[in-house]
Design a protein around this motif. Sequence first.
Motif, PDB file in Angstrom:
ATOM      1  N   PRO A  55      55.800 180.234  86.291  1.00 46.39           N
ATOM      2  CA  PRO A  55      56.722 180.686  85.241  1.00 46.39           C
ATOM      3  C   PRO A  55      58.048 181.167  85.825  1.00 46.39           C
ATOM      4  CG  PRO A  55      54.527 181.579  84.871  1.00 46.39           C
ATOM      5  CD  PRO A  55      54.506 180.950  86.237  1.00 46.39           C
ATOM      6  N   GLU A  56      59.146 180.704  85.232  1.00 45.56           N
ATOM      7  CA  GLU A  56      60.485 181.166  85.624  1.00 45.56           C
ATOM      8  C   GLU A  56      60.848 182.315  84.684  1.00 45.56           C
ATOM      9  OE1 GLU A  56      62.840 177.681  85.100  1.00 45.56           O
ATOM     10  OE2 GLU A  56      61.894 176.603  86.749  1.00 45.56           O
ATOM     11  N   MET A  57      60.357 183.519  84.994  1.00 42.21           N
ATOM     12  CA  MET A  57      60.443 184.626  84.046  1.00 42.21           C
ATOM     13  C   MET A  57      61.874 185.069  83.767  1.00 42.21           C
ATOM     14  SD  MET A  57      57.503 184.896  82.917  1.00 42.21           S
ATOM     15  CE  MET A  57      57.920 186.252  81.808  1.00 42.21           C
ATOM     16  N   ALA A  58      62.757 184.955  84.734  1.00 44.69           N
ATOM     17  CA  ALA A  58      64.157 185.322  84.471  1.00 44.69           C
ATOM     18  C   ALA A  58      64.739 184.420  83.395  1.00 44.69           C
ATOM     19  CB  ALA A  58      64.980 185.230  85.750  1.00 44.69           C
ATOM     20  N   GLN A  59      64.434 183.129  83.469  1.00 49.41           N
ATOM     21  CA  GLN A  59      64.918 182.191  82.458  1.00 49.41           C
ATOM     22  C   GLN A  59      64.217 182.406  81.122  1.00 49.41           C
ATOM     23  OE1 GLN A  59      67.483 180.005  82.706  1.00 49.41           O
ATOM     24  NE2 GLN A  59      67.842 180.964  84.685  1.00 49.41           N
ATOM     25  N   VAL A  60      62.925 182.733  81.174  1.00 52.51           N
ATOM     26  CA  VAL A  60      62.185 183.028  79.948  1.00 52.51           C
ATOM     27  C   VAL A  60      62.846 184.177  79.197  1.00 52.51           C
ATOM     28  CG1 VAL A  60      60.017 184.010  79.061  1.00 52.51           C
ATOM     29  CG2 VAL A  60      59.951 182.127  80.707  1.00 52.51           C
ATOM     30  N   ARG A  61      63.194 185.232  79.921  1.00 54.68           N
ATOM     31  CA  ARG A  61      63.804 186.406  79.276  1.00 54.68           C
ATOM     32  C   ARG A  61      65.193 186.088  78.716  1.00 54.68           C
ATOM     33  NH1 ARG A  61      61.416 188.955  84.206  1.00 54.68           N
ATOM     34  NH2 ARG A  61      59.367 189.693  83.512  1.00 54.68           N
ATOM     35  N   LEU A  62      65.925 185.214  79.397  1.00 55.68           N
ATOM     36  CA  LEU A  62      67.215 184.797  78.861  1.00 55.68           C
ATOM     37  C   LEU A  62      67.041 184.051  77.550  1.00 55.68           C
ATOM     38  CD1 LEU A  62      69.128 183.582  82.060  1.00 55.68           C
ATOM     39  CD2 LEU A  62      69.600 185.617  80.693  1.00 55.68           C
ATOM     40  N   GLU A  63      65.998 183.241  77.464  1.00 57.75           N
ATOM     41  CA  GLU A  63      65.716 182.523  76.210  1.00 57.75           C
ATOM     42  C   GLU A  63      65.337 183.503  75.104  1.00 57.75           C
ATOM     43  OE1 GLU A  63      66.409 179.532  75.677  1.00 57.75           O
ATOM     44  OE2 GLU A  63      66.528 178.630  77.675  1.00 57.75           O
ATOM     45  N   VAL A  64      64.592 184.553  75.451  1.00 60.26           N
ATOM     46  CA  VAL A  64      64.234 185.576  74.463  1.00 60.26           C
ATOM     47  C   VAL A  64      65.495 186.218  73.898  1.00 60.26           C
ATOM     48  CG1 VAL A  64      63.083 187.793  74.107  1.00 60.26           C
ATOM     49  CG2 VAL A  64      61.960 186.017  75.475  1.00 60.26           C
ATOM     50  N   ILE A  65      66.460 186.503  74.760  1.00 62.09           N
ATOM     51  CA  ILE A  65      67.725 187.098  74.307  1.00 62.09           C
ATOM     52  C   ILE A  65      68.459 186.123  73.388  1.00 62.09           C
ATOM     53  CG2 ILE A  65      69.933 188.058  75.019  1.00 62.09           C
ATOM     54  CD1 ILE A  65      67.465 189.731  75.806  1.00 62.09           C
ATOM     55  N   ASP A  66      68.467 184.842  73.740  1.00 58.15           N
ATOM     56  CA  ASP A  66      69.120 183.842  72.893  1.00 58.15           C
ATOM     57  C   ASP A  66      68.449 183.769  71.521  1.00 58.15           C
ATOM     58  OD1 ASP A  66      70.972 183.199  74.823  1.00 58.15           O
ATOM     59  OD2 ASP A  66      69.927 181.415  75.528  1.00 58.15           O
ATOM     60  N   ILE A  67      67.129 183.831  71.492  1.00 56.22           N
ATOM     61  CA  ILE A  67      66.402 183.811  70.222  1.00 56.22           C
ATOM     62  C   ILE A  67      66.811 185.001  69.363  1.00 56.22           C
ATOM     63  CG2 ILE A  67      64.099 184.094  69.184  1.00 56.22           C
ATOM     64  CD1 ILE A  67      63.021 182.454  71.597  1.00 56.22           C
ATOM     65  N   TRP A  68      66.996 186.158  70.004  1.00 58.07           N
ATOM     66  CA  TRP A  68      67.411 187.362  69.268  1.00 58.07           C
ATOM     67  C   TRP A  68      68.769 187.161  68.601  1.00 58.07           C
ATOM     68  CZ3 TRP A  68      65.422 191.252  66.976  1.00 58.07           C
ATOM     69  CH2 TRP A  68      66.098 192.473  66.800  1.00 58.07           C
ATOM     70  N   HIS A  69      69.692 186.499  69.288  1.00 64.25           N
ATOM     71  CA  HIS A  69      71.000 186.199  68.690  1.00 64.25           C
ATOM     72  C   HIS A  69      70.815 185.416  67.392  1.00 64.25           C
ATOM     73  CE1 HIS A  69      72.659 187.208  72.663  1.00 64.25           C
ATOM     74  NE2 HIS A  69      73.871 187.180  72.136  1.00 64.25           N
TER      75      HIS A  69
END
Length: 205
Positions: A55-69
């Motif tokens: 898992p690329e967790m740093a990228q996963v978390r960036l996607e979570v932030i994008d979903i929040w937008h």
Amino acid sequence: MEQALRTMLSMQDRMNTRIHPQWVSQDFAWYRAIWIECGELIEHYGYKWWKRQEPEMAQVRLEVIDIWHFGLSALFAGGDSIDTMAARIAAQVANFEPQGLDVRLATEALALHALQTRGFCPRLFWELMLASGLDFATLYSSYVGKNVLNFFRQDHGYQEGSYHKIWHDREDNEHLVEVVAELDSAAPDFADQLYAALSARYPGR
């Protein structure tokens, strides 16, 4: 929490308005952006059982932030005030008890809800946020940081193609991470401090 939610909702409204002045009435398909971002998140986390994946967790978390937008944007469809939306989100996630879903299952639950309702569920997002290793404080600072960077890019010629994304041999995202770490995200003028700090570093100023 409500104040932080009001801040983020206001910032999202400002950004969307910059892109399209009547963005709410345009009824953009925010739900579609949500489930597509969920798919991108799974790509970073890994789903291929037939090969080794980490898992690329740093990228996963960036996607979570994008979903929040996109999720915040979707909530405006009801026509409620920012204060009302912030209070509703806070009430929905108050004393939140996660179901213990892993990242993949939490992502799929959020995507399924988006597809079935064409909407956004803060509680399902909270499940994903926690599963990915984020908390609300980090969500807030990361969201504000990305929003400010988006405004900074627009103000410095991003749309016209004159913006320099590489500063001193590093991407602007890297500078953003450093600046966020140096500031107090609880400060009432956190966003303004971020913008000023980015301006001080930007070589094209």
